[in-house]
Structures are given as C-alpha cells and as structure tokens.
Design a protein around this motif. Structure first.
Motif, PDB file in Angstrom:
ATOM      1  N   ASP A  59       0.824  -1.206   0.000  1.00  0.00           N
ATOM      2  CA  ASP A  59       0.000   0.000   0.000  1.00  0.00           C
ATOM      3  C   ASP A  59       0.858   1.256   0.000  1.00  0.00           C
ATOM      4  OD1 ASP A  59       0.903  -0.312   2.621  1.00  0.00           O
ATOM      5  OD2 ASP A  59      -0.907   0.493   3.520  1.00  0.00           O
ATOM      6  N   TRP A  60       0.217   2.362  -0.273  1.00  0.00           N
ATOM      7  CA  TRP A  60       0.839   3.689  -0.220  1.00  0.00           C
ATOM      8  C   TRP A  60       0.508   4.315   1.127  1.00  0.00           C
ATOM      9  CZ3 TRP A  60      -3.142   7.526  -0.401  1.00  0.00           C
ATOM     10  CH2 TRP A  60      -2.680   8.836  -0.196  1.00  0.00           C
ATOM     11  N   THR A  61       1.428   5.141   1.663  1.00  0.00           N
ATOM     12  CA  THR A  61       1.216   5.794   2.947  1.00  0.00           C
ATOM     13  C   THR A  61       1.699   7.230   2.891  1.00  0.00           C
ATOM     14  OG1 THR A  61       1.475   3.728   4.194  1.00  0.00           O
ATOM     15  CG2 THR A  61       1.808   5.771   5.412  1.00  0.00           C
ATOM     16  N   ALA A  62       0.890   8.148   3.454  1.00  0.00           N
ATOM     17  CA  ALA A  62       1.271   9.559   3.571  1.00  0.00           C
ATOM     18  C   ALA A  62       0.612  10.145   4.811  1.00  0.00           C
ATOM     19  CB  ALA A  62       0.858  10.348   2.337  1.00  0.00           C
ATOM     20  N   SER A  63       1.072  11.301   5.235  1.00  0.00           N
ATOM     21  CA  SER A  63       0.497  11.973   6.395  1.00  0.00           C
ATOM     22  C   SER A  63      -0.955  12.354   6.119  1.00  0.00           C
ATOM     23  CB  SER A  63       1.296  13.233   6.728  1.00  0.00           C
ATOM     24  OG  SER A  63       0.637  13.992   7.719  1.00  0.00           O
ATOM     25  N   ALA A  64      -1.794  12.215   7.142  1.00  0.00           N
ATOM     26  CA  ALA A  64      -3.200  12.598   7.039  1.00  0.00           C
ATOM     27  C   ALA A  64      -3.451  13.972   7.656  1.00  0.00           C
ATOM     28  CB  ALA A  64      -4.082  11.550   7.713  1.00  0.00           C
ATOM     29  N   ALA A  65      -2.382  14.708   7.935  1.00  0.00           N
ATOM     30  CA  ALA A  65      -2.538  16.018   8.580  1.00  0.00           C
ATOM     31  C   ALA A  65      -3.256  17.015   7.674  1.00  0.00           C
ATOM     32  CB  ALA A  65      -1.172  16.562   8.991  1.00  0.00           C
ATOM     33  N   LYS A  66      -3.158  16.830   6.371  1.00  0.00           N
ATOM     34  CA  LYS A  66      -3.866  17.670   5.411  1.00  0.00           C
ATOM     35  C   LYS A  66      -4.258  16.795   4.229  1.00  0.00           C
ATOM     36  CE  LYS A  66       0.378  19.323   3.162  1.00  0.00           C
ATOM     37  NZ  LYS A  66       1.154  20.538   2.774  1.00  0.00           N
ATOM     38  N   PRO A  67      -5.161  17.275   3.355  1.00  0.00           N
ATOM     39  CA  PRO A  67      -5.560  16.449   2.221  1.00  0.00           C
ATOM     40  C   PRO A  67      -4.358  15.957   1.419  1.00  0.00           C
ATOM     41  CG  PRO A  67      -7.016  18.332   2.407  1.00  0.00           C
ATOM     42  CD  PRO A  67      -5.924  18.544   3.415  1.00  0.00           C
ATOM     43  N   ALA A  68      -4.384  14.682   1.085  1.00  0.00           N
ATOM     44  CA  ALA A  68      -3.317  14.065   0.295  1.00  0.00           C
ATOM     45  C   ALA A  68      -3.692  14.131  -1.178  1.00  0.00           C
ATOM     46  CB  ALA A  68      -3.103  12.620   0.726  1.00  0.00           C
ATOM     47  N   VAL A  69      -2.795  14.696  -2.000  1.00  0.00           N
ATOM     48  CA  VAL A  69      -3.081  14.915  -3.420  1.00  0.00           C
ATOM     49  C   VAL A  69      -2.036  14.188  -4.270  1.00  0.00           C
ATOM     50  CG1 VAL A  69      -3.383  16.622  -5.250  1.00  0.00           C
ATOM     51  CG2 VAL A  69      -4.090  17.163  -2.901  1.00  0.00           C
ATOM     52  N   ILE A  70      -2.519  13.398  -5.220  1.00  0.00           N
ATOM     53  CA  ILE A  70      -1.650  12.679  -6.149  1.00  0.00           C
ATOM     54  C   ILE A  70      -2.129  12.965  -7.563  1.00  0.00           C
ATOM     55  CG2 ILE A  70      -0.698  10.439  -6.826  1.00  0.00           C
ATOM     56  CD1 ILE A  70      -1.533   9.401  -4.049  1.00  0.00           C
ATOM     57  N   VAL A  71      -1.190  13.257  -8.473  1.00  0.00           N
ATOM     58  CA  VAL A  71      -1.538  13.525  -9.864  1.00  0.00           C
ATOM     59  C   VAL A  71      -0.933  12.434 -10.749  1.00  0.00           C
ATOM     60  CG1 VAL A  71      -1.379  15.131 -11.797  1.00  0.00           C
ATOM     61  CG2 VAL A  71      -1.667  16.008  -9.470  1.00  0.00           C
ATOM     62  N   PHE A  72      -1.775  11.842 -11.580  1.00  0.00           N
ATOM     63  CA  PHE A  72      -1.385  10.784 -12.500  1.00  0.00           C
ATOM     64  C   PHE A  72      -1.448  11.326 -13.926  1.00  0.00           C
ATOM     65  CE2 PHE A  72      -3.545   9.133  -8.813  1.00  0.00           C
ATOM     66  CZ  PHE A  72      -2.776   8.066  -8.394  1.00  0.00           C
ATOM     67  N   GLU A  73      -0.432  11.002 -14.724  1.00  0.00           N
ATOM     68  CA  GLU A  73      -0.419  11.385 -16.130  1.00  0.00           C
ATOM     69  C   GLU A  73      -0.643  10.148 -16.984  1.00  0.00           C
ATOM     70  OE1 GLU A  73       2.456  14.345 -18.119  1.00  0.00           O
ATOM     71  OE2 GLU A  73       3.199  12.358 -18.717  1.00  0.00           O
ATOM     72  N   LEU A  74      -1.739  10.139 -17.725  1.00  0.00           N
ATOM     73  CA  LEU A  74      -2.052   9.037 -18.619  1.00  0.00           C
ATOM     74  C   LEU A  74      -1.243   9.152 -19.905  1.00  0.00           C
ATOM     75  CD1 LEU A  74      -5.919   9.252 -18.190  1.00  0.00           C
ATOM     76  CD2 LEU A  74      -4.437   7.549 -17.147  1.00  0.00           C
ATOM     77  N   PRO A  75      -0.933   8.042 -20.553  1.00  0.00           N
ATOM     78  CA  PRO A  75      -0.141   8.113 -21.783  1.00  0.00           C
ATOM     79  C   PRO A  75      -0.932   8.659 -22.968  1.00  0.00           C
ATOM     80  CG  PRO A  75      -0.812   5.852 -21.383  1.00  0.00           C
ATOM     81  CD  PRO A  75      -1.201   6.644 -20.169  1.00  0.00           C
ATOM     82  N   GLU A  76      -2.252   8.541 -22.914  1.00  0.00           N
ATOM     83  CA  GLU A  76      -3.108   8.971 -24.011  1.00  0.00           C
ATOM     84  C   GLU A  76      -4.259   9.819 -23.475  1.00  0.00           C
ATOM     85  OE1 GLU A  76      -2.250   8.290 -27.013  1.00  0.00           O
ATOM     86  OE2 GLU A  76      -1.051   6.453 -26.930  1.00  0.00           O
ATOM     87  N   ARG A  77      -4.819  10.636 -24.339  1.00  0.00           N
ATOM     88  CA  ARG A  77      -6.043  11.359 -23.993  1.00  0.00           C
ATOM     89  C   ARG A  77      -7.145  10.322 -23.785  1.00  0.00           C
ATOM     90  NH1 ARG A  77     -10.187  14.481 -26.764  1.00  0.00           N
ATOM     91  NH2 ARG A  77     -10.724  16.295 -25.471  1.00  0.00           N
ATOM     92  N   THR A  78      -7.856  10.420 -22.670  1.00  0.00           N
ATOM     93  CA  THR A  78      -8.707   9.328 -22.202  1.00  0.00           C
ATOM     94  C   THR A  78      -9.998   9.871 -21.597  1.00  0.00           C
ATOM     95  OG1 THR A  78      -6.766   7.938 -21.748  1.00  0.00           O
ATOM     96  CG2 THR A  78      -8.800   7.370 -20.588  1.00  0.00           C
ATOM     97  N   THR A  79     -11.055   9.092 -21.714  1.00  0.00           N
ATOM     98  CA  THR A  79     -12.281   9.327 -20.952  1.00  0.00           C
ATOM     99  C   THR A  79     -12.467   8.149 -20.001  1.00  0.00           C
ATOM    100  OG1 THR A  79     -13.322  10.516 -22.784  1.00  0.00           O
ATOM    101  CG2 THR A  79     -14.765   9.710 -21.049  1.00  0.00           C
ATOM    102  N   LEU A  80     -12.582   8.415 -18.717  1.00  0.00           N
ATOM    103  CA  LEU A  80     -12.772   7.366 -17.717  1.00  0.00           C
ATOM    104  C   LEU A  80     -14.260   7.230 -17.395  1.00  0.00           C
ATOM    105  CD1 LEU A  80      -9.781   8.153 -15.335  1.00  0.00           C
ATOM    106  CD2 LEU A  80      -9.963   6.264 -16.976  1.00  0.00           C
TER     107      LEU A  80
END
Length: 229
Positions: free
Chosen positions: A50-71
């Motif tokens: 699993d991934w772990t980070a401090s919960a003292a403030k909102p945790a933000v992660i940005v992912f870059e997709l290889p292609e333009r995508t609709t999820l």
C-alpha cells in the motif's frame, strides 16, 4: 464473442503497465524514494502493498495518462492497508486536458468504506484528458492515510504515446548500479551491474517491457523476471 471465447478483461488505464506515471505526490512522499510508502504502489496492480502519507492535510496525487482518455469507472482497493483506519473515507477525483497543474474538472466525489476492495463507482461526469488528480480529504482517524490500488476504466481517444531514444547510461535504484541501454528501432538491449543483469525487450507506447536475466544464488544459476520501465 461469436466464437464463444470469453471476452478479455477490461484494461486498467491507470496502471503503470498501461503507461501511466505519477507526476505529483504529497510532500512527505517526495525526496527520498521509499518503495514501501510511495504512491507507485497504487498503480502496480498488486494487492500486496500500500501507499502511505500523512493525514494532517488532504493528500493529493496527480497521474499522467499516456493517451487522452475518458474514464467511465473508478475502483478503489483498501483492504490491504497496514491499519484499517488509514483507509480513505472522502475522496475527490478530477481530470484535466490542460496540464498537470490546471484545468481540472471533477469526475467523482464520494465516500469509501473502511478497508474494503473493489469499491467501484461510475464517473459522475464524462471529461476527457490526460491528467487525473486524486484528493483524499479524510480517512478513518489514523495519523496516516493509505490505500492499496486506484484503478480506472474507460476509453483511450488517442494512440500517440511514444518514447524518445532511450539509449544511454542511467543510475539504477536499489543497488543496481549503472544501467546501460541501447535502442534500435523498438528493440532495447542492455545490462546493469547488480548480479550481472542483462536486459532484453522492446518499447510499447511509452513503456519499456523487458526480460531481466541475473545471476542466481547458486553457481551457474541464472534467474529471469519481467520488468516494466
């Protein structure tokens, strides 16, 4: 299918193996790379870490997709977190077609169960783009927040991803030492110092998928494993 064969499973477009990269992460995950805590664990398609980070403030992660995508659907897995209270409770997912820093539009805002896998949600808006921003605003009370997998399914609208020529020498993590690569067309060969490692593979999109061959623990033994870069 007409021939009666089972349909292939949908592709997790947020997976590292699909070419997705993490381009921004919480401050306490930056600096020294720690495999045991890094958000790379969210896209490795393994329920064993699993991934772990401090919960003292909102945790933000940005992912870059290889292609333009609709999820169309997002899935969250948290049953394997080291402590159940680390599990995300309130999450926001946004998508951008502009850049990793701006132009985001929300595609899902929801609450999650504690320590549960396969929490699947249809997206609440159809937004196309290449950057996905995950914000965890609250967990279940632990001083750290964590999650096992973050998955996304939908449609790739382009098929343009590519790598520039990767020939050269790189410094490998985890004691690999210098890594030497040579690219000819889509074919890549190379070697690294750790256990006399040899690399043989090819470029697919913006991923190098290769067979790694190393010295084993006993004399004249060689081991093989697949690697993604």
């Amino acid at each position: 299918p007409a021939n009666g064969a089972a349909a292939p499973p949908p592709v997790n477009l947020l997976a590292f193996a699909a070419g997705t990269q993490i381009v921004d992460k919480p401050e306490d995950n930056k600096g020294l790379f720690m495999m045991a805590y890094d958000p790379i664990n969210l896209i490795d398609e393994s329920l064993g870490n699993d991934w772990t980070a401090s919960a003292a403030k909102p945790a933000v992660i940005v992912f870059e997709l290889p292609e333009r995508t609709t999820l169309d659907r997002l899935v969250f897995d948290s049953a394997g977190v080291s402590r159940p209270e680390k599990s995300p409770k309130t999450v926001l997912v946004e998508m951008s077609d502009t850049s990793m820093t701006g132009g985001y539009q929300p595609i899902l805002s929801t609450d999650l169960k504690m320590a549960a896998n396969d929490q699947s949600f249809p997206t609440q808006a159809k937004v196309s783009g290449r950057w996905v921003r995950l914000t965890i605003n609250a967990n279940y009370g632990d001083e750290y927040v964590g999650m096992v997998e973050f998955r996304g399914y939908g449609t790739q609208l382009t098929h343009d991803a590519a790598l520039a020529d990767i020939s050269g020498t790189y410094e490998g993590f985890s004691g690999w030492g210098p890594v030497h690569l040579k690219q000819e067309g889509s074919r890549v060969t190379g070697c690294y110092a750790y256990r006399n490692g040899v690399i043989s593979g090819g470029i697919e999109g913006r991923m190098l998928k290769a067979l790694l061959t190393e010295d084993g623990l006993s004399e004249n033994e060689r081991t093989r494993q697949l690697g993604l870069f």
